[in-house]
Structure formats: C-alpha cells, structure tokens
Design an enzyme around this catalytic site. Structure first.
Site, PDB file in Angstrom:
ATOM      1  N   LYS A  22       0.578  -1.089  -0.275  1.00  0.00           N
ATOM      2  CA  LYS A  22      -0.033   0.131   0.117  1.00  0.00           C
ATOM      3  C   LYS A  22       1.245   1.676  -0.012  1.00  0.00           C
ATOM      4  O   LYS A  22       0.994   2.176  -0.907  1.00  0.00           O
ATOM      5  CB  LYS A  22      -0.792   0.538   1.410  1.00  0.00           C
ATOM      6  CG  LYS A  22      -1.684   0.957   1.536  1.00  0.00           C
ATOM      7  CD  LYS A  22      -2.416   1.816   2.446  1.00  0.00           C
ATOM      8  CE  LYS A  22      -2.116   1.554   4.469  1.00  0.00           C
ATOM      9  NZ  LYS A  22      -1.492   3.014   4.354  1.00  0.00           N
ATOM     10  N   ASN A  23       2.409   1.341   0.770  1.00  0.00           N
ATOM     11  CA  ASN A  23       2.780   2.616   0.839  1.00  0.00           C
ATOM     12  C   ASN A  23       4.198   2.413  -0.405  1.00  0.00           C
ATOM     13  O   ASN A  23       4.641   3.829  -0.208  1.00  0.00           O
ATOM     14  CB  ASN A  23       3.541   2.018   2.400  1.00  0.00           C
ATOM     15  CG  ASN A  23       2.127   2.816   3.604  1.00  0.00           C
ATOM     16  OD1 ASN A  23       0.957   3.037   3.567  1.00  0.00           O
ATOM     17  ND2 ASN A  23       2.754   2.758   4.591  1.00  0.00           N
ATOM     18  N   ARG A  93      -4.712  10.394   4.192  1.00  0.00           N
ATOM     19  CA  ARG A  93      -3.861  11.437   4.426  1.00  0.00           C
ATOM     20  C   ARG A  93      -2.362  10.770   3.439  1.00  0.00           C
ATOM     21  O   ARG A  93      -1.691  12.931   3.166  1.00  0.00           O
ATOM     22  CB  ARG A  93      -3.430  11.007   5.906  1.00  0.00           C
ATOM     23  CG  ARG A  93      -2.554  12.225   6.737  1.00  0.00           C
ATOM     24  CD  ARG A  93      -1.391  11.723   7.486  1.00  0.00           C
ATOM     25  NE  ARG A  93      -0.789  12.903   8.368  1.00  0.00           N
ATOM     26  CZ  ARG A  93       0.201  12.569   7.137  1.00  0.00           C
ATOM     27  NH1 ARG A  93       0.662  11.538   6.545  1.00  0.00           N
ATOM     28  NH2 ARG A  93       1.092  13.436   7.350  1.00  0.00           N
ATOM     29  N   CYS A 117      -5.041  11.865  13.181  1.00  0.00           N
ATOM     30  CA  CYS A 117      -5.544  10.534  13.120  1.00  0.00           C
ATOM     31  C   CYS A 117      -5.686  10.002  13.826  1.00  0.00           C
ATOM     32  O   CYS A 117      -5.235  10.455  15.234  1.00  0.00           O
ATOM     33  CB  CYS A 117      -5.762   9.662  12.072  1.00  0.00           C
ATOM     34  SG  CYS A 117      -3.781   9.075  12.324  1.00  0.00           S
ATOM     35  N   ARG A 122      -0.654  14.816  13.167  1.00  0.00           N
ATOM     36  CA  ARG A 122       0.279  14.102  11.661  1.00  0.00           C
ATOM     37  C   ARG A 122       0.343  15.303  10.977  1.00  0.00           C
ATOM     38  O   ARG A 122      -0.120  15.944   9.885  1.00  0.00           O
ATOM     39  CB  ARG A 122      -1.158  13.329  10.569  1.00  0.00           C
ATOM     40  CG  ARG A 122      -1.981  12.587  11.687  1.00  0.00           C
ATOM     41  CD  ARG A 122      -0.341  11.046  11.101  1.00  0.00           C
ATOM     42  NE  ARG A 122       0.665  10.448  10.756  1.00  0.00           N
ATOM     43  CZ  ARG A 122      -0.754   9.406   9.892  1.00  0.00           C
ATOM     44  NH1 ARG A 122      -1.326   9.207  10.389  1.00  0.00           N
ATOM     45  NH2 ARG A 122       0.055   8.987   8.789  1.00  0.00           N
ATOM     46  N   PRO A 123       1.532  16.310  11.238  1.00  0.00           N
ATOM     47  CA  PRO A 123       2.231  17.263  11.023  1.00  0.00           C
ATOM     48  C   PRO A 123       2.552  17.764   9.452  1.00  0.00           C
ATOM     49  O   PRO A 123       3.155  16.122   9.213  1.00  0.00           O
ATOM     50  CB  PRO A 123       3.223  17.966  12.149  1.00  0.00           C
ATOM     51  CG  PRO A 123       3.462  16.837  12.603  1.00  0.00           C
ATOM     52  CD  PRO A 123       2.337  15.504  12.361  1.00  0.00           C
ATOM     53  N   ILE A 124       2.335  18.204   8.923  1.00  0.00           N
ATOM     54  CA  ILE A 124       3.030  18.575   7.509  1.00  0.00           C
ATOM     55  C   ILE A 124       4.197  19.658   7.198  1.00  0.00           C
ATOM     56  O   ILE A 124       3.846  20.001   6.483  1.00  0.00           O
ATOM     57  CB  ILE A 124       2.072  17.985   6.118  1.00  0.00           C
ATOM     58  CG1 ILE A 124       1.230  19.007   6.628  1.00  0.00           C
ATOM     59  CG2 ILE A 124       1.603  16.603   6.240  1.00  0.00           C
ATOM     60  CD1 ILE A 124       0.737  18.778   4.520  1.00  0.00           C
ATOM     61  N   LEU A 126       7.192  19.480   7.608  1.00  0.00           N
ATOM     62  CA  LEU A 126       8.749  19.007   7.322  1.00  0.00           C
ATOM     63  C   LEU A 126       8.262  18.908   5.116  1.00  0.00           C
ATOM     64  O   LEU A 126       9.810  19.919   4.380  1.00  0.00           O
ATOM     65  CB  LEU A 126       8.852  17.741   7.732  1.00  0.00           C
ATOM     66  CG  LEU A 126       9.459  17.569   8.941  1.00  0.00           C
ATOM     67  CD1 LEU A 126       9.839  16.515   9.093  1.00  0.00           C
ATOM     68  CD2 LEU A 126      10.937  18.867   9.218  1.00  0.00           C
ATOM     69  N   ASP A 308       4.926   0.938  12.330  1.00  0.00           N
ATOM     70  CA  ASP A 308       2.636  -0.104  11.453  1.00  0.00           C
ATOM     71  C   ASP A 308       2.830  -1.867  11.917  1.00  0.00           C
ATOM     72  O   ASP A 308       1.957  -1.860  12.352  1.00  0.00           O
ATOM     73  CB  ASP A 308       3.051   0.265  10.221  1.00  0.00           C
ATOM     74  CG  ASP A 308       3.073   1.275   9.100  1.00  0.00           C
ATOM     75  OD1 ASP A 308       2.884   1.263   8.389  1.00  0.00           O
ATOM     76  OD2 ASP A 308       2.488   2.075  10.596  1.00  0.00           O
ATOM     77  N   ILE A 330       7.765   6.779  17.359  1.00  0.00           N
ATOM     78  CA  ILE A 330       7.465   7.191  15.779  1.00  0.00           C
ATOM     79  C   ILE A 330       5.917   8.013  15.959  1.00  0.00           C
ATOM     80  O   ILE A 330       5.948   9.275  16.081  1.00  0.00           O
ATOM     81  CB  ILE A 330       7.351   6.349  14.438  1.00  0.00           C
ATOM     82  CG1 ILE A 330       8.235   6.062  14.191  1.00  0.00           C
ATOM     83  CG2 ILE A 330       7.017   6.912  12.906  1.00  0.00           C
ATOM     84  CD1 ILE A 330       9.997   6.498  14.385  1.00  0.00           C
ATOM     85  N   ARG A 400      -8.486  -0.649   4.423  1.00  0.00           N
ATOM     86  CA  ARG A 400      -7.627   0.748   4.069  1.00  0.00           C
ATOM     87  C   ARG A 400      -6.922  -0.237   3.599  1.00  0.00           C
ATOM     88  O   ARG A 400      -5.645   0.009   3.206  1.00  0.00           O
ATOM     89  CB  ARG A 400      -7.590   1.656   5.229  1.00  0.00           C
ATOM     90  CG  ARG A 400      -9.082   2.855   5.390  1.00  0.00           C
ATOM     91  CD  ARG A 400      -8.438   3.509   6.811  1.00  0.00           C
ATOM     92  NE  ARG A 400      -7.686   4.607   5.922  1.00  0.00           N
ATOM     93  CZ  ARG A 400      -6.797   5.916   6.275  1.00  0.00           C
ATOM     94  NH1 ARG A 400      -7.456   5.565   7.583  1.00  0.00           N
ATOM     95  NH2 ARG A 400      -6.114   6.443   5.524  1.00  0.00           N
TER      96      ARG A 400
END
Ligand code: EPZ
Length: 421
Positions: A22-23, A93, A117, A122-124, A126, A308, A330, A400
């Site tokens: 998925k990732n 996301r 979530c 879940r900052p962005i 960076l 995960d 994490i 998901r």
C-alpha cells in the site's frame, strides 16, 4: 457498517499470497502526475486507500483504468485542476503525496491540510519546508496549503524532524526534485523500501536519482518524465502481520512473495520471541515454538522496527512467558489498541511512550472497537487465539490496508466472518 466475528482457537496452516505494498503504491500513483504518456502498474492492491487515491487522481485529470488483478493503466489527460480538496484529503492522509508532483509538473498545488488521526498528530511541516527549500512560494488559504513555483531549483536540504525522517515527506520532495533545475541532495531522507520502490519507478521514467534506500538521496533534475510499466513491491507490513498470525495461533504459514530482507529488524525481534522464520523459494515460512520469550522493542525509522507492526506484535506479546516492554518512538500516542486488548484479558500498563506487557495464559473473546488500521489488525490477531468469540466493530478500518483479510485467514483455517451490523 460491518463487524468481524472471530471464534478463537484454530491453528493456521497453509499458504497466504502477499499483495502489493500500500505504502509504495500510493506515492507511485501520485508520481504519475509527473509523467507524459501512459503508465502501467502491476501488483497494486485493491484497498480502500488506493481507491481514494485513484478518485483524487481522477479529479486532478489523471484517467485510470483497471486491468488484470492488481493492474492499472494511467494517463494524465488534463492539467487544469491542481486542488486536492478537504473532503478527500481528510479521508486519506497520503493524499498529501500529490503536493510535490503537482508543484513540479503544473507549477502550482493546493492541498488541504490533513487532519490528525487515531495514531496522533500528523503534521506536514517538513513536507512544506522541503518544497520551500526548492524555491516554492507558500501560502495558507482556507485550510489549504498553496504552493507555487515557475521552476524549482535544486539545493541541499535537511528533512529530519523530531521523530527522525518522514516517509511521505521524502516522497514529496523526491518527486518534486526530479523536474527541478540542477542537483538536489536530501539529507536525513527516509530509507523505507517503499521510498526505494518509488525512486526505482521514477528512474525508469527518466529521473536521475541515486542514494535511495540511504539517508542521503541525490537527484539531478531532468526536463520531463515518460510513463513506464512497473510492478509494485510486496507489502512488508502485510507479511509481518501474517507472520504474527502464524505465531499467535502456534501454526505454520508459507507467505508467498514475502521478502525477508524488508523485515530484518522484525525477524530479529520475533526470533528472540521464539519464532522460526526462514526463506523458502517462493517467500517466507514461519512456525512458532510453543513457548514465547518476553522481549523489548522500540519502533524506529527503517531499517528499525516499523511502527506499523507495533500493535500486531503487542497482541502476540500478551501471551509471552514474562514481561515485555514496547516503546513507540514514531507516533508516541499509537496505543489505542491497549485498552481493547486489556478488555480481552491482557495485562498492559502504559507509561508515556512505553508500555509494559505482562504475559497472561490466555485471552478471552469480547466485543472490541477498531480505531485505526493497524490496531484493527492487532485485535483480529488477538481474536484468533482468544477463548470464545471476539466481535471487532468498524471493520472498514482494516479494509484501508488489507485486501479481503477474512478470506485469506479463512483459507488457512481461521474461524472469522464479516457481518453486517
Ligand atoms: C508513513 O506515514 C506511512 N504511510 C505510515 O503508515 C507509517 O506509519 C509512517 O510512514 C511511519 O513509518 C504511508 O506511507 C502512506 P512520517 P507518514 O512522515 O509519511 C512526524 C499505515 O498504517 N512528522 O514518516 O505520514 C510524524 O508526526 C500508515 O500504513 C513531522 O513531525 O509518516 C511522525 O511522528 C500509518 N512533520 C514521524 O514524523 C512532518 O512534516 C514520522 O512520520 C512529517 C512527519
């Protein structure tokens, strides 16, 4: 809404086919925005998150046609719309992965700030910092991040944050840099296999990337990228989840297409637990010693133990012969599964970003609530071994990230079914 009903006690035996990652699929799908012509992808898992990404790409003028099982044919037809709206981004996301490609190819991107979530904030910051280093102008408008750049310019940039590297942040900057002028060096880049797969895809399209898989990635910008044919790598988190399914039921599974080299830290910890995990010609085979030794584990960026697989491993540690310690570095809040496992008779105590798991003789089936994708997987695993029936509500979380998980588990002997509420 649907829920799962799981009757515990069956030992799993047989072969499970591992799907595409998925990732890896999500950023590679976003990367098709960068490409001229047609892209053919294989081994793309049919997951809720992948369907959401395809819906977003359609809105952004990328046509997508399903082919054989796991096959997609994509082509950029219309570059007018550069807006990834809140109603899509809030549901998935990883939609933020379109930010870098839109900026580089269409000189503008407008992407809704993703919300938090269940696993935490879940900052962005960076992602934005990295893209601004390449020369993008930044604006915040109505909850959307607006980035503009006539032509991105290569530079040396540091992408590390308080929690180490960022996976999708590295994907965004890497994709944007492929069409920038000159050389970009990303220091403290994510080393995950999914980033390596993305870089391999981009290089096939004509990008000039070296160092992927290490903390320093170098990208020499090119004028354009051409769509190609690419097969997505197998999903290491699905592989790890089924390794734990074999262990928790004291069964024996062959995981076809599983790649042990993507799970070295996981194999190290699980072997200390007492599992036998070996390669075989088609993938990974796993069987479990009856007695599970307690362990310590800390999640870290790749090649460390993946966050995960933290929840799934915790379900297994509930049955170890002693006290285990799990530290989450994490996403320090990623413990929604703890209260639910304790409802099933586990003895888990949280002390900040660390939990102590006191091993118990058995778990007892109970109605439990899914909160996020990997916590749901952990509760299914616990249900496989718990005495009696476990009902896992909000089954949609699991869809998901796992394709038809109940069918795969049933095929190797589990007693699990999906039921309409
Ligand atoms: C990716 O999320 C994965 N998702 C996650 O998998 C995975 O848990 C995570 O990487 C860590 O391995 C996809 O690849 C689609 P990060 P991502 O940016 O990229 C902080 C699953 O279950 N951070 O590597 O969003 C962040 O808060 C999902 O499949 C910043 O501070 O994670 C976290 O503490 C869940 N600022 C740490 O870095 C930023 O700008 C790592 O996050 C970005 C991140």
């Amino acid at each position: 809404m649907e829920h799962f009903e799981i009757n515990g006690g069956s030992r799993l035996k047989g072969t499970v086919k591992i799907d595409g990652a998925k990732n890896a699929a999500l950023p590679i799908l976003a990367a098709t925005i960068l490409c001229e012509g047609e892209t053919i992808l294989h081994n793309v898992p049919d997951l809720q998150d992948v369907r959401q990404m395809i819906t977003l790409l359609n809105r952004l003028g990328i046509t997508c046609e399903r082919r054989e099982e796991g096959g997609l044919r994509l082509r950029a037809e219309d570059e007018m719309n550069c807006h990834a709206e809140y109603e899509l981004v809030s549901r998935m996301r990883a939609s933020v992965c379109v930010m870098g490609p839109l900026l580089a190819k269409r000189k503008r991107s407008q992407v809704s700030m993703p919300g938090g979530c269940a696993i935490g904030d879940r900052p962005i910051n960076l992602h934005i910092q990295g893209l601004r280093s390449l020369g993008a102008d930044f604006d915040l408008a109505g909850g959307d991040i607006v980035l503009r750049a006539k032509k991105l310019k290569g530079t040396e940039l540091f992408l590390g944050g308080a929690f180490g590297s960022t996976v999708t942040g590295t994907a965004n900057v890497l994709m944007a840099a492929t069409l920038a002028e000159g050389r970009t060096v990303i220091e403290s880049a994510a080393c995950e296999p999914e980033i390596t797969d993305l870089a391999e895809f981009l290089n096939k399209c004509g990008a000039q990337i070296t160092g992927h898989g290490t903390p320093r990635i170098t990208i020499d910008g090119v004028d354009s990228l051409q769509g190609v044919e690419h097969t997505v790598i197998p999903d290491r988190i699905e592989t790890g989840t089924f390794i734990i399914a074999a262990a928790i039921t004291n069964g024996e599974l062959h995981l076809e297409n599983g790649r042990l080299e993507h799970l070295i830290a996981v194999v190290d910890r699980l072997r200390h637990l007492g599992l036998n995990i070996e390669r075989y010609e088609k993938g990974v085979q796993v069987s479990s010693a009856r007695r599970l030794e307690p362990i310590e584990l800390t999640t870290q960026p790749y090649p460390g133990f993946p966050t995960d697989l933290q929840a799934q491993t915790m379900a297994l540690l509930c049955l170890a012969d002693g006290n285990s310690v799990v530290t989450e570095k994490i996403f320090p809040d990623r413990f929604m599964h703890v209260a639910e496992l304790n409802r099933m008779g586990a003895h888990i105590r949280k002390e900040g970003p660390t939990v102590i798991i006191e091993g118990v003789k058995k778990l007892i089936g109970a109605p439990v609530m899914a909160s996020d994708l990997r916590a749901s997987a952990a509760l299914i695993l616990a249900g496989l071994i718990a005495k009696g029936q476990t009902r896992l509500h909000r089954a949609y979380h699991i869809d998901r990230g796992y394709q038809r998980i109940e069918e795969k588990l049933t095929a190797v002997g589990a007693d699990i079914r999906r039921v309409q509420d």
